[in-house]
Design an enzyme around this catalytic site. Structure first.
Site, PDB file in Angstrom:
ATOM      1  N   ILE A  48      39.997  23.291   1.308  1.00  0.00           N
ATOM      2  CA  ILE A  48      40.809  23.492   2.505  1.00  0.00           C
ATOM      3  C   ILE A  48      41.892  24.542   2.259  1.00  0.00           C
ATOM      4  CG2 ILE A  48      42.645  21.777   2.200  1.00  0.00           C
ATOM      5  CD1 ILE A  48      40.504  22.242   5.322  1.00  0.00           C
ATOM      6  N   ASP A  49      42.367  24.658   1.026  1.00  0.00           N
ATOM      7  CA  ASP A  49      43.319  25.714   0.690  1.00  0.00           C
ATOM      8  C   ASP A  49      42.702  27.085   0.946  1.00  0.00           C
ATOM      9  OD1 ASP A  49      45.805  26.742  -0.688  1.00  0.00           O
ATOM     10  OD2 ASP A  49      44.293  27.496  -2.061  1.00  0.00           O
ATOM     11  N   HIS A  50      41.414  27.202   0.672  1.00  0.00           N
ATOM     12  CA  HIS A  50      40.725  28.477   0.874  1.00  0.00           C
ATOM     13  C   HIS A  50      40.393  28.727   2.346  1.00  0.00           C
ATOM     14  CE1 HIS A  50      39.276  28.686  -3.596  1.00  0.00           C
ATOM     15  NE2 HIS A  50      40.591  28.614  -3.457  1.00  0.00           N
ATOM     16  N   ASP A  51      40.675  27.746   3.191  1.00  0.00           N
ATOM     17  CA  ASP A  51      40.567  27.935   4.637  1.00  0.00           C
ATOM     18  C   ASP A  51      41.889  28.401   5.228  1.00  0.00           C
ATOM     19  OD1 ASP A  51      39.428  27.925   7.153  1.00  0.00           O
ATOM     20  OD2 ASP A  51      39.386  25.761   7.380  1.00  0.00           O
TER      21      ASP A  51
ATOM     22  N   GLN B  16      41.148  22.166  -2.762  1.00  0.00           N
ATOM     23  CA  GLN B  16      40.860  23.581  -2.997  1.00  0.00           C
ATOM     24  C   GLN B  16      40.039  24.165  -1.859  1.00  0.00           C
ATOM     25  OE1 GLN B  16      38.442  24.562  -6.467  1.00  0.00           O
ATOM     26  NE2 GLN B  16      39.498  26.509  -6.685  1.00  0.00           N
TER      27      GLN B  16
END
Length: 713
Positions: free
Chosen positions: A201-204, A199
């Protein structure tokens, strides 16, 4: 010292206490326990898994290499874990024998890491991702359209929802994703960090938030739905609105609607620093290069109780907020070190140098720890340098389907653990952890991060816990949503092609029958009842239904979509750490694991080297007393003189008294337990006599041997 590790090995304590027994629950074997060319994740050189390394293990590897018909059904001949068996595997066993059969201990965290801090770069990465590519300055920047690997499949070919002939997304969720009372844990021992980091890294990488005032695409709820329509009105819906479409799209069949990414597509730490200048400035103190942080080391909060961070989703759950906080601490730690070493450096220079290191650490952890844990060691091509022809943009299939796999891995509780591996506070239900960042003022982040490293994640499949399927952000009727149904509906909103068409787009053969997707007969039948044909399956559903690949926790198409995205993200990034740092700087970055980063910014210590795995083993022997001379310990007797007792039943019991696992001793008296899903106190008990040993499992890579029982006959 800029990067350092304080990880130490702890020895388990033992004590006796009375515990009650309960009925044994089923537990899947680890994936390493079946299939060909197997690797022993607990002790690589123990090829026959008998608890010791000897010449027999080397001979087994050699025989397997020379026998064309040999299969690894009962042995682990892939010693070095490279997916092959070769002379290197035999050599590794032989070297272990020459050193003596000493159980391998990780010492990588016992010494300080002498790290080189990069100087101020001649060019810094822009905050909005622009200017990265010399030929197209907008590739990967804020506002770029999502890439489509498969053609758009809108109902009218332009913009209406895909899948008009498919069942309601909530009906699909009810049939495929409702969990029973038991939890199926990851069969490769992945820890909770696989979804925490996923999550994070997904938000990066991507953000395509829906417009609260946009077109409604409410999800119809089946009449009498237990949670969303308990009164049987037949009129209940789960509210949802469409994602905004990119300007100039959705005008014709030749120009279908496209969505766009609202943040940068690079792994650049944008969730820490922001993707626009205003956010970046809001997060800075403009003194000593530091980011804003409270006196107690937590992220500042706004008037609504949400944390102030680089990404608007940082308060979604306390686990995410904890790791967001961790990286702000790391930035400030680096900034202080840089200032101490170079007092003449400006605030901007310190900020940019620390930002470069933090982004490099995030990239290194993602590519060297997270992705190999999720996809296996050989899923991605080796890095060959920056390639200006590669578009790093986010694929719709990735962000709207494949990388939503983490929703399946969450446990239904959030826990808090101390450094000894025991609970430090009562766990809370996941549904109570949403948008509750203020609780960190009471708990801090340390016990949450220790918990994430100390428990196994749920399996990556279609099953999703109730907190996400029925209570997301609140109870039904009071803000509660169904994340599974929303994943499916969002795919239809974005016009994603069906599973089979997407397979073809990624270079795979189309499947012709449901059993080519999954070997689970019951799941095959459910898919057939919902979709009728393999050519009509929603992409997210098909991806989660796939049988997993060997040495991976995902299926064939899921792995391809994720690997393709992360390869393009890496190869199309001119500021990727391996492209901008010197070899020695790269080496120092890569020596700093996520475990190191946690321990140098918190009071946590004793973490396993790779916190993305939680794999614990307890083993011992049942020994005949007459084979041990009086006043002698079993360890003081030659191995060949000790007589083991076969067929003895041994039980593993957790701290609550529940029977976790049971086994019987083999022909040599050996037994083992590997079904431990979390750290803490356990009891190993000999069933016949009731004799017991209490064992403390302190971290997620414990290998405890010598749990021996001595019996008279």
């Amino acid at each position: 010292m800029l990067f350092w590790s304080k990880r130490t090995r702890k020895h388990p304590g033992r004590k006796r206490r009375r515990l009650r027994s309960e009925q044994l629950e089923s537990r899947q074997l680890l994936a390493a326990d079946f299939g060909g060319y197997r690797h022993n994740i607990y002790d690589a050189e123990d090829v026959n898994d008998d608890g010791r390394v000897s010449a027999i293990d080397a001979l087994l590897v050699i025989n397997a290499m020379t026998s064309e018909t040999s299969r690894d059904e009962n042995v682990f001949t892939d010693v070095n874990g490279d997916g092959r068996r070769s002379a290197l595997d035999a050599l590794r066993v032989i070297n272990r024998i020459e050193r003596g059969d000493v159980f391998p201990i990780d010492t990588s965290g016992d010494e300080d890491l002498n790290t080189l801090l990069p100087e101020m770069p001649s060019e810094v990465r822009s905050i909005d991702g622009s200017g990265n590519n010399p030929n197209d300055h907008l590739w990967g920047s804020v506002g770029q359209r999502l890439i489509r690997m498969a053609p758009a499949a809108y109902g009218d070919g332009i913009s209406t929802l895909a899948g008009a002939n498919r069942p309601s997304a909530r009906e699909v969720s009810n049939v495929l994703s409702a969990m029973n009372t038991s939890q199926v844990l990851n069969d490769r021992g992945l820890s909770a960090f696989v979804y925490v980091w996923g999550q994070f890294i997904d938000h990066d990488l991507g953000l395509t938030e829906s417009d609260e005032h946009g077109e409604a695409i409410d999800i119809s709820v089946p009449e009498g739905d237990l949670w969303f329509d308990p009164m049987g009105s037949g009129e209940a819906v789960i509210p949802m609105t469409r994602t905004p479409i990119a300007d100039g799209t959705g005008t014709s069949v030749g120009n279908p609607a496209q969505q766009f990414n609202q943040i940068t597509a690079f792994i650049d730490g944008s969730m820490v620093y922001g993707s626009d200048a205003a956010t970046a400035e809001r997060l800075r103190t403009f003194a000593g290069g530091r980011l804003a942080i409270s006196d107690n080391g937590l992220l500042p909060m706004d008037e609504s109780g949400m944390v102030i961070a680089g990404d608007v989703r940082a308060s979604e759950n306390v686990g995410l907020t904890a790791i967001q906080t961790l990286f702000v601490r790391e930035h400030n730690r680096l900034a202080d070190e840089i200032f101490a070493a170079d007092p003449e450096a400006t605030d901007e220079e310190i900020y940019q140098r620390a930002r470069l290191v933090v982004a490099s650490l995030i990239q290194s952890i993602t590519y060297n720890e997270f992705l190999p844990a999720l996809l296996g060691q050989r899923a991605m091509d080796s890095y060959r340098g920056y390639d200006a022809s590669v578009n790093p943009g986010i694929a719709n299939e990735f962000s709207t389907a494949a990388f939503r796999l983490g929703h399946s891995t969450l446990r239904d509780e959030v826990g808090f653990m101390s450094n000894d591996g025991r609970e430090s506070k009562d766990e809370m239900e996941l549904k109570d952890a949403f948008f509750h960042a203020s609780m960190l003022e009471e708990t801090g982040i340390d016990s949450l991060l220790k918990f994430d490293a100390s428990v196994q994640a749920q399996e990556i499949d279609l099953a999703v816990v109730d907190s996400l399927r029925n209570f997301l952000f609140g109870p039904p009727g009071a803000g509660g949503l169904d994340l599974v149904a929303m994943n499916i509906q969002r795919g239809r909103d974005h016009g994603l092609s069906d599973y089979n068409t997407t397979r073809q787009a990624y270079g795979l053969d189309r499947v012709e029958t449901f059993d080519q997707i999954t070997g689970d007969v019951e799941l095959q039948q459910k898919l057939a009842s919902l979709y009728g044909t393999v050519d009509n399956i929603d992409l997210w559903v098909g991806l989660m239904a796939e049988d997993h690949q060997h040495d991976a926790s995902v299926g064939e198409l899921t792995g391809l979509i994720i690997a393709d995205q992360f390869q393009r993200t890496r190869d199309g990034d001119r500021f990727f750490y391996k492209n901008v740092l010197t070899d020695s700087e790269v080496e120092s970055i890569e020596r700093s694991t996520l475990a190191d980063l946690i321990e140098r910014n918190t009071s946590v210590d004793g973490l396993q080297e790779n916190v993305f795995f939680m794999q614990v083993e307890l083993r011992g022997r049942v020994i005949l007393a007459s084979s041990i001379p009086p006043n002698t310990m079993p360890s003081e007797v030659r191995e060949e003189e000790i007589r083991g007792v076969s067929g003895m039943a041994i039980e593993l019991i957790d701290a609550s008294g529940k029977l976790v696992d049971s086994t019987v001793s083999d022909q040599h008296g050996n037994y083992r337990f590997r079904a431990l899903s979390e750290t803490g106190d356990y009891q190993v008990r000999l069933s016949e006599s009731g004799e017991a040993m209490d064992v403390l499992v302190a971290h997620g890579a414990e290998r405890i041997r010598g749990l021996d029982f001595i019996v008279l006959a």
